[in-house]
Design a protein around this motif. Sequence first.
Motif, short mmCIF file in Angstrom:
data_model
loop_
_atom_site.label_atom_id
_atom_site.label_comp_id
_atom_site.label_asym_id
_atom_site.label_seq_id
_atom_site.Cartn_x
_atom_site.Cartn_y
_atom_site.Cartn_z
N SER A 92 7.82 6.26 -51.25
CA SER A 92 7.19 4.75 -51.98
C SER A 92 6.59 5.55 -53.20
N GLY A 93 6.76 6.70 -54.16
CA GLY A 93 6.68 6.87 -54.97
C GLY A 93 4.99 7.52 -54.65
N SER A 94 5.36 8.72 -54.02
CA SER A 94 4.65 9.24 -54.06
C SER A 94 4.58 10.47 -53.86
N LEU A 95 4.04 12.02 -54.51
CA LEU A 95 4.25 13.03 -53.79
C LEU A 95 3.62 13.21 -52.60
N TYR A 96 3.35 13.90 -51.71
CA TYR A 96 2.24 14.95 -50.93
C TYR A 96 2.75 16.88 -51.15
N ILE A 97 1.53 17.10 -51.27
CA ILE A 97 1.82 18.73 -51.02
C ILE A 97 0.53 18.67 -50.14
N TYR A 98 0.56 20.08 -49.44
CA TYR A 98 -0.39 21.14 -49.09
C TYR A 98 -0.35 21.66 -49.59
N SER A 99 -2.22 22.33 -49.36
CA SER A 99 -3.41 22.64 -50.73
C SER A 99 -4.54 22.96 -49.96
N GLY A 100 -4.25 23.98 -49.70
CA GLY A 100 -6.03 24.49 -49.28
C GLY A 100 -7.03 23.80 -49.78
#
Length: 610
Positions: A155-163
Motif C-alpha cells: 500500500s505505497g510503503s516499503l518496509y525493511i529490517y535494519s538493526g
Amino acid sequence: MRTVILLIFFPLLVPSLRATNYYVDSQAGNDSAAGTSLTTAWKTLARVSNAQFQPGDSILLRRGAIWREQLTLHSSGAQGSPIILDAYGDGQPPIISGADAISSSAWTSCTDCGPNVWKSSVAGEPHVVIFDGQKGIHQNNATSLQANLNWTWSSGSLYIYSGQNPLASYSKTGIEAGARMSGIDLTGLAFIVVRNIEIEGANAIAYAAGSGIWAIAKGLKGPVPHDITISQVTVENCAGDGIHLENAPRSSVTSSLIAHNDNAGIVFYGSIGAFAFDAGEISNNEVHHNHFTGINIIGCPRGTSCRSQTYPDGVFVTNLKISGNRVHDNGAGIYLHQANKSYVGNNVVYANTDPSRKGEGYCVGLSGSSDNIVEKNECYQARFAAIEASIDIGKPASGSSNNLIRYNVIHDDGTHGLFTNYGPSANNQFSYNLVYNHPNGSCFQANFIGHKFFNNTCYNNRYGIHFYVSKSTPQTGNISVKNNLIINSREQHVLIDDGATLPDDFQNNQYFPDDPSKFKFEHKQGSFPSWQAATGQDSKSFVADPAFAAANPASPADFSLTAKSPAVGKGTDLGPDFAECLSSQAAWPNAVKLTKQSNSWDIGAFQHTH
C-alpha cells in the motif's frame, strides 16, 4: 558423424562515413546542447530516447556516471554500420539503473511492525530492492522481516529490517527500489551494438515487458530485433531476466557478467512462428547466482501457447553457439528447450543448486532438442543429473534425439552423470566422456531406444549402466555399449530393470572389480561370468584393474591409461566417426586435446601414454 554447421553472421563494425558521436554526461551535460562533443554533451537518457539516429552513429555514456532512467532506442543501424552504445572517459563503466534511490531521511521506525523494522513511502510496487549493491530478500509481510536484507512492500510503503537507522546501516550506495521495467529496451531494432555498460535493478518480473536488456518483436507481425551485439556489459540485480532477446536472429552476448537476477541470466527465446530465431552466439560470459537458469534457450512446444498464439508444429531455435562460459550457482546451468542444430562446448558449469524458482538443476539440459553437439564441457555439483536429454511439454511432446555428447568431464553431481529420460528421446550418442563420483546415481542412465554409449570412463558411481522403464516409457532396448571402462561401481556395474529388453550390443567393455552382485538382470543378480552366460553379451569384455595413471584418481589427468593397462588395444574399432579420443594431456575447458586411436583401439575415454 553428424556435423552441426553454424551459419552465424554478425555485423561488421565498420562505421559509416557520416557517423556522428553523441555524448551523454549525467552530471555536466545539458539536453539543450548539441550532444556531439565532450563540451556539448547531453544530460539525460530521455534526451537519447527521444532522438533519431543514423546507421553508424555512436551514443557514448560517460564513465563513472549513473542514470536512473530507462533507455529506449527507436533507431536501427544497418549491416556494416550498426548504432553503437558505448562508454567514454576514464573510470568505472556507466550505470543505467532501473531502481530509484530512497532518501535516507525518508525512513521512519515502524513501531507496530515488530522490532527493527523501518518504512518509507514508495508509491509503485518494487520487485527488487538493493541494499548497498546487494539484492534484498523479499518477504510476504512486515511481521516476517527478521534479518538484514529482508524487505516487503504494501500500500505505497516499503518496509525493511535494519538493526539501526538505515542511514547508518547502508551508507555506501544506500537503498534502491525497482521502479522501471528495463535498463535498455531495443524492441524491434536491428544492427545495434551495446558494450561497456552496467545495467542494474530492472523492475520487470520474468516474461513481463522488460529485463536488464530487453529486445522483442513489435507484435506478431514485427518488426523483429536482429543482429544485436552485446559485449563487455554487466547486468545485475534485476527482478526478472538479466538479458532477454526474443525472436532476434544473428544476435550475440559475449564477454559479459550476468549475475544475481531473480529469473534467468541470459534468455534467447523463439516465440513467434513467423520469425525464425536462427543463428546466434553466447560466449565467454560469467553467469552466476541467477535464481532460475543461467543460460536459457527456449522455443515454443508443439500445441502450446506462446505470446497468445498456438503453434501445432512448435517453434524451434536453431544454430546457436554457446561456448566458453562459466555458469554457476544458478537454478540450472545451460538449458536448451526446443533448440536444434546447436553447439554447447568448452563451458564450465557447476554448483547450479538454487531451487527457489524451480530451476531443474542440470549442468546441461536438453528438452525437446535434437541434433546438437555438447562437448568439452566440465560439469560438476549439479543438483540433479549433469547432462540430460528429455522431452518437452509439447502436445505431442518432442524428444531430444540424435544429439552427440562427447569429451565432457562430469563429476560429483547430485544424481546421474549422463541421463536420457522419456521416449521419444532416441538415438543419442555418448562417447569419450569421463564420469566419476556419483554415489546417488549412474554413470549412464537411459530409457527408450537406439542410444550409443562408446569409449566412456565411469568411475566410483553407484551404478555404471542402468536401463529402466516407466509408465510413460515402457520400451527400452536396442542400446549399444562398447569400449567402456566401468570401474568401482558401488552397487552394480550393469543394472537392467525388469521390463527393459537387453541391449543388442555390449562389446569390449572392461569392468572392475567383480562379485556376485555386480550385474543385475532378468530378475536376478550375479557376477560377470553369470552375466555373460545368461545373456550372451560382453563376450569380448573382461574384468581387470584399469591401471590408471593414479591409483586413486581425483582429477581428469589421473584417469589416463599407462602403457601397461589391460585396456590398451582391447577395444573394438568403431569406425572413423568415433576414432578421435581424448589425449592424456587434455585439460578442461580450453585445452581439450584429441588424438587418433591407434590401429588397436583402447578402451575408455583416454588414449594411453606411450
